[in-house]
Design a protein around this motif. Structure first.
Motif, mmCIF file in Angstrom:
data_model
loop_
_atom_site.group_PDB
_atom_site.id
_atom_site.type_symbol
_atom_site.label_atom_id
_atom_site.label_comp_id
_atom_site.label_asym_id
_atom_site.label_seq_id
_atom_site.Cartn_x
_atom_site.Cartn_y
_atom_site.Cartn_z
ATOM 1 N N LEU A 6 17.273 49.920 -42.112
ATOM 2 C CA LEU A 6 18.325 50.100 -41.099
ATOM 3 C C LEU A 6 19.348 48.990 -41.188
ATOM 4 N N LYS A 7 18.850 47.756 -41.319
ATOM 5 C CA LYS A 7 19.728 46.575 -41.396
ATOM 6 C C LYS A 7 20.617 46.650 -42.640
ATOM 7 N N SER A 10 23.216 49.534 -41.946
ATOM 8 C CA SER A 10 24.145 49.272 -40.842
ATOM 9 C C SER A 10 25.217 48.293 -41.306
ATOM 10 N N LEU A 12 27.081 45.556 -39.174
ATOM 11 C CA LEU A 12 27.332 44.910 -37.882
ATOM 12 C C LEU A 12 28.400 43.835 -37.998
ATOM 13 N N LEU A 115 25.917 44.679 -29.534
ATOM 14 C CA LEU A 115 25.735 45.548 -30.703
ATOM 15 C C LEU A 115 24.521 45.112 -31.527
ATOM 16 N N ALA A 119 21.127 47.330 -32.206
ATOM 17 C CA ALA A 119 20.659 47.614 -33.561
ATOM 18 C C ALA A 119 19.158 47.414 -33.719
ATOM 19 N N THR A 120 18.572 46.580 -32.857
ATOM 20 C CA THR A 120 17.121 46.365 -32.937
ATOM 21 C C THR A 120 16.343 47.457 -32.197
ATOM 22 N N PRO A 125 21.403 54.047 -38.375
ATOM 23 C CA PRO A 125 22.335 52.973 -38.753
ATOM 24 C C PRO A 125 23.531 52.929 -37.796
ATOM 25 N N LEU A 126 23.983 51.721 -37.502
ATOM 26 C CA LEU A 126 25.142 51.529 -36.629
ATOM 27 C C LEU A 126 26.243 50.815 -37.401
ATOM 28 N N ASN A 128 29.875 48.751 -36.883
ATOM 29 C CA ASN A 128 30.693 48.036 -35.912
ATOM 30 C C ASN A 128 32.169 48.404 -36.095
#
Length: 299
Positions: A6-7, A10, A12, A115, A119-120, A125-126, A128
């Protein structure tokens, strides 16, 4: 999907990306810019949610065009007409959309740190799209893309960022990425709009104009009311990119601005579409850059 995956998918901020990852995104954006077919169904059947808890026009439309060009289904969410107005928390809203089956969330919000916390807790996935005064990674990526396209490489460039550095997420994301790619960054700002936490040298307006790239930041006119700026006129006189000042820039130098633009405040009207200006090119490059970022999140 694991937390690590995910990290990695993503986006961020650029503070946490290394130079190699940034270049990979720029390279992929170049691929998308070269495609003649406007819509490519690489993300057919995927759902992207644009969650804007803070107003935006250019960024939201740019993401939406990018998503549709990739063939994704698009959900647009605006806080002004949502349950957030009735007191529903940002977390509950994002969690609700996640539970409905979205595959990626594009988020713009005001509170710094929220944000990273979301995310945690969210299992998609996010990306920004601007968080408070913290970061605006896709804006900086399209800025880098524009510079690289102009000069062939970013390493060795000198970039001056002029304006309200203290409150600028654009200045922060650009600083982190430009330094990683080997550029020199200079800041120019009124004394009360400088950010002491950022590692860049403050220079005079005259010195700032000697750079390869002169990036003007939007003046937030509401700061006049709070007394942080005396007036739009005096700001233009001291820190605006006037026609006279632009004439002192090196022949090869370019003018940039993240927009929206206050014409005749931070930049004179006739410079917005001047031969040196890349302002509308930046906006154009936003679509392939965001296509690369969304594709990275979903593949």
């Amino acid at each position: 999907m694991t937390l690590l995956q995910l990290k990695q998918r993503s986006l961020l901020g650029l503070k946490e990306l290394d130079a190699e990852e940034i270049i990979a995104i720029l390279d992929r954006a170049a691929h998308w810019e070269q495609q003649e077919t406007k819509v490519q169904n690489v993300l057919q059947g995927k759902f992207a949610a644009n969650m804007f808890f803070e107003n935006s026009t250019r960024t939201r439309f740019s993401f939406e065009v990018a998503e549709k060009r990739l063939g994704a289904e698009v959900l647009n969410f605006s806080a002004a007409v949502s349950s957030v107005q009735k007191g529903e928390s940002v977390y509950d809203t994002v969690r609700t959309l996640e539970s409905m089956g979205i595959d990626v969330g594009i988020i713009r919000l005001k509170p710094i740190g929220l944000l990273a916390e979301l995310a945690t807790k969210i299992k998609v996935p996010l990306i920004n799209a601007g968080d408070g005064n913290n970061e605006h990674p896709t804006q900086a990526l399209l800025d880098l893309y524009t510079m690289r396209k102009q000069f062939g490489a970013i390493k060795g460039l000198t970039v001056s960022i002029i304006g309200d550095i203290l409150h600028s997420r654009v200045a922060r994301s650009n600083l982190y990425a430009l330094q990683k790619l080997g550029a020199t960054v200079k800041f120019c700002a009124p004394a009360n709009l400088q950010a002491s936490d950022l590692d860049a040298r403050y220079v005079t307006m005259e010195e700032a104009l000697k750079s390869d790239v002169v990036m003007m930041l939007r003046v937030q006119l509401e700061r006049h009311e709070s007394g942080m700026l005396s007036s739009a006129e005096s700001y233009r006189e001291q820190f605006g990119l006037t026609v006279e000042r632009a004439a002192t820039m090196p022949d090869h130098a370019i003018i940039m601005h993240p927009a929206p633009i206050n014409r005749n405040v931070e930049i004179d009207d006739e410079l917005v579409e001047h031969a040196k200006s890349r302002i509308f090119k930046q906006m154009e490059h936003g679509v392939p850059v965001r296509m690369a970022v969304i594709e990275r999140a979903l593949n």
